[in-house]
Write an enzyme that holds these catalytic residues in place. Sequence first.
Site, mmCIF file in Angstrom:
data_model
loop_
_atom_site.group_PDB
_atom_site.id
_atom_site.type_symbol
_atom_site.label_atom_id
_atom_site.label_comp_id
_atom_site.label_asym_id
_atom_site.label_seq_id
_atom_site.Cartn_x
_atom_site.Cartn_y
_atom_site.Cartn_z
ATOM 1 N N ARG A 153 0.681 -1.173 0.153
ATOM 2 C CA ARG A 153 0.087 0.026 0.096
ATOM 3 C C ARG A 153 0.954 1.366 0.007
ATOM 4 N NH1 ARG A 153 -5.355 -1.270 1.762
ATOM 5 N NH2 ARG A 153 -5.907 -3.247 0.655
ATOM 6 N N HIS A 182 -0.647 -4.857 5.244
ATOM 7 C CA HIS A 182 -0.453 -3.349 5.874
ATOM 8 C C HIS A 182 0.571 -4.086 7.107
ATOM 9 C CE1 HIS A 182 -4.265 -1.021 5.003
ATOM 10 N NE2 HIS A 182 -3.241 -0.254 4.582
ATOM 11 N N CYS A 276 -6.692 -1.425 13.426
ATOM 12 C CA CYS A 276 -7.533 -0.689 12.350
ATOM 13 C C CYS A 276 -8.549 0.205 12.497
ATOM 14 C CB CYS A 276 -7.919 -1.619 11.138
ATOM 15 S SG CYS A 276 -6.719 -2.806 10.634
HETATM 16 N N1 ARG Z 1 -10.564 -3.320 3.878
HETATM 17 C C1 ARG Z 1 -9.433 -2.435 4.159
HETATM 18 C C2 ARG Z 1 -8.920 -2.276 3.103
HETATM 19 O O1 ARG Z 1 -8.112 -3.260 2.429
HETATM 20 C C3 ARG Z 1 -9.142 -3.154 5.515
HETATM 21 C C4 ARG Z 1 -8.229 -2.218 5.989
HETATM 22 C C5 ARG Z 1 -7.704 -2.744 7.383
HETATM 23 N N2 ARG Z 1 -6.933 -1.733 7.871
HETATM 24 C C6 ARG Z 1 -5.526 -2.204 8.230
HETATM 25 N N3 ARG Z 1 -4.849 -1.427 8.878
HETATM 26 N N4 ARG Z 1 -5.066 -3.366 8.111
HETATM 27 O O2 ARG Z 1 -7.968 -1.235 2.925
#
Ligand code: ARG
Length: 289
Positions: A153, A182, A276
């Site tokens: 990301r 993440h 999260c």
């Molecule tokens: N559906 C969200 C995404 O894919 C979930 C994010 C969850 N956040 C995290 N920091 N893992 O972005």
Amino acid sequence: MTVTAQPRVRHDDQGERQATVRTYLMCPPTYFDVVYSINDWMDPTEPVDVRLAMLQWSNLVETYRSLGHDVVFVDPVPGLPDMVFVTDSGVVVDGVAMGARYRTEQRADEAEHVLRWFEANGLISPTRPEFVNEGEGDFMVVGQTILAGTGFRTDPRAHAELAAHLRREVVTLNLVDPSYYHLNTALGVLDDRTIAYLPKAFAPESLAVLQQRYPDAIIADEADTAWLGLNLVSDGRNVVLASQATGLAAQLSARGFVPVPVDMSEFRKSGGGIKCCTLELRGVERTRS
Ligand code: ARG
């Protein structure tokens, strides 16, 4: 909100781990759903029970309050089903806020809503970043250092941008396993110098950095991380974590932390958990009248 220099110490029993009072920003899961798939956990054909999600999230809010923490809220927005994962929308250190810039179109607008909340609530120099960063999804504050994930990301160029804005050391870590897309799915911060992590989520050179910096880290295994056990929130003593992560809870107890289990199973369908849903506002205290 007022900006304060130091968190208040809540209790400091002799020989016991100390908790400090925190302020958390959260967003109700009013519009939570899984309608697209932007990570390996999301299956839009699997139904989400929004009522259960709301109950689980409310229980998390009450858990923080029962531990003595402050919880403040940003309004949910229709059409933004992932906005409940508010930690991805910024980083706040010493009252200074860095906004997010999402990699995916589906989540792009969340960043603007949370940035406006930062502005309206008196945070210092809330900034729209130039490079993609998914807030505390990939940035994890450990004492004076910020560990920064990349690979799925957050753009690695965002790491230097963050270091300049927050005036903190930022350490790059490369993530390699798409299940742990993440940093906060692969690493949990327990106090200013203690972390827990899943080795297989990191590239070899990043694993070496973690081993060198945190020789006494707790090493998690996949039975726990498959329940997003590392997606935890600690106040230095109490560690709020997924109730299914029983092995990790036992490891925490053995190290003098107090595990506080909470079930967030509905959010796992979206690849999200406790951390999260929780953005810590460091150096910020709610003004009480
Ligand atoms: N559906 C969200 C995404 O894919 C979930 C994010 C969850 N956040 C995290 N920091 N893992 O972005």
